[in-house]
Design a protein around this motif. Structure first.
Motif, PDB file in Angstrom:
ATOM      1  N   ALA A 145       3.056   0.184  -5.440  1.00  0.00           N
ATOM      2  CA  ALA A 145       4.006   1.221  -5.043  1.00  0.00           C
ATOM      3  C   ALA A 145       5.263   1.192  -5.904  1.00  0.00           C
ATOM      4  N   LEU A 146       5.655   0.014  -6.370  1.00  0.00           N
ATOM      5  CA  LEU A 146       6.849  -0.095  -7.204  1.00  0.00           C
ATOM      6  C   LEU A 146       6.744   0.772  -8.459  1.00  0.00           C
ATOM      7  N   SER A 147       5.551   0.888  -8.992  1.00  0.00           N
ATOM      8  CA  SER A 147       5.375   1.668 -10.219  1.00  0.00           C
ATOM      9  C   SER A 147       4.718   3.025  -9.985  1.00  0.00           C
ATOM     10  N   HIS A 148       4.317   3.314  -8.730  1.00  0.00           N
ATOM     11  CA  HIS A 148       3.626   4.578  -8.480  1.00  0.00           C
ATOM     12  C   HIS A 148       4.279   5.428  -7.394  1.00  0.00           C
ATOM     13  N   LEU A 149       5.426   4.992  -6.909  1.00  0.00           N
ATOM     14  CA  LEU A 149       6.244   5.858  -6.072  1.00  0.00           C
ATOM     15  C   LEU A 149       7.305   6.504  -6.948  1.00  0.00           C
ATOM     16  N   LYS A 150       7.608   7.768  -6.662  1.00  0.00           N
ATOM     17  CA  LYS A 150       8.749   8.383  -7.319  1.00  0.00           C
ATOM     18  C   LYS A 150      10.036   7.739  -6.806  1.00  0.00           C
ATOM     19  N   LYS A 151      11.123   7.904  -7.519  1.00  0.00           N
ATOM     20  CA  LYS A 151      12.402   7.380  -7.053  1.00  0.00           C
ATOM     21  C   LYS A 151      12.719   7.968  -5.674  1.00  0.00           C
ATOM     22  N   GLY A 152      13.048   7.090  -4.754  1.00  0.00           N
ATOM     23  CA  GLY A 152      13.304   7.538  -3.386  1.00  0.00           C
ATOM     24  C   GLY A 152      12.043   7.721  -2.565  1.00  0.00           C
ATOM     25  N   GLY A 153      10.879   7.431  -3.168  1.00  0.00           N
ATOM     26  CA  GLY A 153       9.614   7.545  -2.445  1.00  0.00           C
ATOM     27  C   GLY A 153       9.502   6.506  -1.340  1.00  0.00           C
ATOM     28  N   VAL A 154       8.583   6.750  -0.410  1.00  0.00           N
ATOM     29  CA  VAL A 154       8.492   5.918   0.785  1.00  0.00           C
ATOM     30  C   VAL A 154       7.096   5.311   0.917  1.00  0.00           C
ATOM     31  N   LEU A 155       7.078   4.041   1.305  1.00  0.00           N
ATOM     32  CA  LEU A 155       5.843   3.289   1.527  1.00  0.00           C
ATOM     33  C   LEU A 155       5.681   3.046   3.024  1.00  0.00           C
ATOM     34  N   PHE A 156       4.521   3.377   3.558  1.00  0.00           N
ATOM     35  CA  PHE A 156       4.218   3.157   4.975  1.00  0.00           C
ATOM     36  C   PHE A 156       2.995   2.252   5.100  1.00  0.00           C
ATOM     37  N   PHE A 157       3.050   1.325   6.047  1.00  0.00           N
ATOM     38  CA  PHE A 157       1.920   0.443   6.322  1.00  0.00           C
ATOM     39  C   PHE A 157       1.611   0.417   7.813  1.00  0.00           C
ATOM     40  N   GLU A 158       0.325   0.298   8.134  1.00  0.00           N
ATOM     41  CA  GLU A 158      -0.061  -0.254   9.436  1.00  0.00           C
ATOM     42  C   GLU A 158      -0.282  -1.742   9.202  1.00  0.00           C
ATOM     43  N   GLU A 193      15.976   0.648   3.366  1.00  0.00           N
ATOM     44  CA  GLU A 193      15.683   1.415   4.587  1.00  0.00           C
ATOM     45  C   GLU A 193      14.424   0.885   5.271  1.00  0.00           C
ATOM     46  N   ILE A 194      14.256  -0.430   5.270  1.00  0.00           N
ATOM     47  CA  ILE A 194      13.053  -1.033   5.851  1.00  0.00           C
ATOM     48  C   ILE A 194      13.122  -0.933   7.372  1.00  0.00           C
ATOM     49  N   GLU A 195      12.042  -0.430   7.960  1.00  0.00           N
ATOM     50  CA  GLU A 195      12.001  -0.268   9.415  1.00  0.00           C
ATOM     51  C   GLU A 195      10.653  -0.740   9.945  1.00  0.00           C
ATOM     52  N   LEU A 196      10.705  -1.642  10.922  1.00  0.00           N
ATOM     53  CA  LEU A 196       9.510  -2.148  11.597  1.00  0.00           C
ATOM     54  C   LEU A 196       9.444  -1.492  12.972  1.00  0.00           C
ATOM     55  N   ARG A 197       8.305  -0.872  13.284  1.00  0.00           N
ATOM     56  CA  ARG A 197       8.158  -0.200  14.573  1.00  0.00           C
ATOM     57  C   ARG A 197       7.018  -0.790  15.388  1.00  0.00           C
ATOM     58  N   LYS A 198       7.196  -0.737  16.699  1.00  0.00           N
ATOM     59  CA  LYS A 198       6.140  -1.169  17.614  1.00  0.00           C
ATOM     60  C   LYS A 198       5.248   0.016  17.972  1.00  0.00           C
ATOM     61  N   ASP A 199       4.009  -0.282  18.334  1.00  0.00           N
ATOM     62  CA  ASP A 199       3.110   0.770  18.781  1.00  0.00           C
ATOM     63  C   ASP A 199       3.246   0.967  20.292  1.00  0.00           C
ATOM     64  N   MET A 200       2.425   1.824  20.839  1.00  0.00           N
ATOM     65  CA  MET A 200       2.497   2.148  22.265  1.00  0.00           C
ATOM     66  C   MET A 200       2.223   0.948  23.165  1.00  0.00           C
ATOM     67  N   PHE A 201       1.624  -0.079  22.594  1.00  0.00           N
ATOM     68  CA  PHE A 201       1.316  -1.278  23.375  1.00  0.00           C
ATOM     69  C   PHE A 201       2.385  -2.356  23.218  1.00  0.00           C
ATOM     70  N   GLY A 202       3.461  -2.038  22.498  1.00  0.00           N
ATOM     71  CA  GLY A 202       4.552  -2.986  22.327  1.00  0.00           C
ATOM     72  C   GLY A 202       4.340  -3.995  21.223  1.00  0.00           C
ATOM     73  N   ASN A 203       3.368  -3.744  20.344  1.00  0.00           N
ATOM     74  CA  ASN A 203       3.091  -4.665  19.236  1.00  0.00           C
ATOM     75  C   ASN A 203       3.710  -4.160  17.939  1.00  0.00           C
ATOM     76  N   ASP A 204       4.252  -5.080  17.122  1.00  0.00           N
ATOM     77  CA  ASP A 204       4.704  -4.712  15.780  1.00  0.00           C
ATOM     78  C   ASP A 204       3.512  -4.148  15.014  1.00  0.00           C
ATOM     79  N   ARG A 205       3.573  -2.874  14.618  1.00  0.00           N
ATOM     80  CA  ARG A 205       2.368  -2.250  14.063  1.00  0.00           C
ATOM     81  C   ARG A 205       2.616  -1.398  12.832  1.00  0.00           C
ATOM     82  N   MET A 206       3.856  -0.917  12.631  1.00  0.00           N
ATOM     83  CA  MET A 206       4.108   0.012  11.534  1.00  0.00           C
ATOM     84  C   MET A 206       5.348  -0.407  10.768  1.00  0.00           C
ATOM     85  N   LEU A 207       5.302  -0.214   9.466  1.00  0.00           N
ATOM     86  CA  LEU A 207       6.424  -0.611   8.615  1.00  0.00           C
ATOM     87  C   LEU A 207       6.680   0.468   7.580  1.00  0.00           C
TER      88      LEU A 207
END
Length: 287
Positions: free
Chosen positions: A233-246, A266-280
């Motif tokens: 992603a470092l070399s294939h995202l445009k400037k200001g581009g965003v990386l999402f993971f499950e 702007e790193i953000e870790l989110r929980k899923d509907m079950f309260g588990n860390d699931r998205m970044l």
């Protein structure tokens, strides 16, 4: 035979294996798929009789469920983001947690200018559910989807056609991919992240019937795909581009540290509907 008697047989055979509510769900999915009957049919017609011809697929499905084969494989389809997807043993069954990731991406993209094309890459696409759902919901999106499995890409291609979207499909192994020149506004991935030590926590219908290639990583290097994709992603995202993971629910902090080490912001870790860390989410420096 009375339909309510068949329902009782489902519970008699399957309650030792699954929660009663799940058995109810199986039964209603099966009668909808094979007979076109709504779930409230027994409330309206408690003495509805099913012909022998129509009984057969219901009992075939029951025999498959007793072997803990996923209901989505039996019916050949799964629902995701209000769309329908073909699934078989070559692709992961789409999950509700992944829907949350897709809706997060949609909300983020919709904050931008709808007149500007947004290039999106889905790495490890499987059934294509992420890329297709994004393309369906974002008219300004140009979606690309990459997978190592030729059989998975065939399913994904059929799903794209069924849902009326154009996706650029790429057959490649992200761990060894070189010479790729395109740049994207968004890169998203739900790569293999289940450690071998976590297999014991999983149901047989997942371990025995879904592709291990798309599920498991070694205990010694559980972030192997995330490390590679982050550097990609470092070399294939445009400037200001965003990386999402499950992500693996047990490795949220390690994942945040991985993105921090590669200078994502702007790193953000989110929980899923079950309260588990699931998205970044992490953003490439816009400067």
């Amino acid at each position: 035979m009375l339909l309510k008697e068949i329902k009782n047989i489902y519970h008699l055979e399957l309650d030792p294996l699954f929660p009663k509510e799940e058995v109810d769900s199986f039964f209603y999915l099966v009668i909808d798929h094979y007979l076109g009957l709504e779930r409230f049919i027994l409330a309206m017609q408690p003495n509805l009789v099913v012909s022998k011809e129509n009984e057969d697929p219901l009992f075939f499905a029951l025999s498959q469920l007793k072997q803990e084969r996923p209901i989505q494989h039996i019916l050949g389809k799964a629902h995701f983001c209000e769309l329908e997807f073909r699934v078989d043993e070559n692709v992961l069954i789409p999950r509700p947690e992944t829907e949350e990731l897709v809706y997060w991406i949609i909300n983020e993209v919709q904050k931008g200018d709808p007149r500007e094309e947004v290039k999106i890459l889905d790495i490890g696409t499987g059934s294509g559910c992420i890329a297709i759902s994004l393309a369906k919901n974002l008219p300004n999106a140009k979606a690309y989807a990459l997978d190592i499995s030729k059989k998975a890409l065939q399913i994904a291609g059929e799903n794209a056609m069924d849902n009326g979207v154009d996706i650029v499909f790429l057959e490649a192994d992200i761990l060894s991919l070189e010479g790729f020149k395109d740049k994207f506004d968004v890169i998203v991935s739900n790569p293999p992240y289940v450690r071998e030590l976590e297999k014991l926590e999983m149901k047989n219908n997942v371990v025995e019937h879904e592709p291990g290639l798309a599920l498991f990583v070694s205990d010694g290097d559980p972030l192997i795909f995330y490390k590679k994709i982050t550097r990609f992603a470092l070399s294939h995202l445009k400037k200001g581009g965003v990386l999402f993971f499950e992500i693996n629910q047990y490795l949220g902090e390690e994942m945040k540290q991985l993105l921090e080490a590669e200078n994502f912001s702007e790193i953000e870790l989110r929980k899923d509907m079950f309260g588990n860390d699931r998205m970044l989410k992490g953003q490439l420096d816009p400067k």
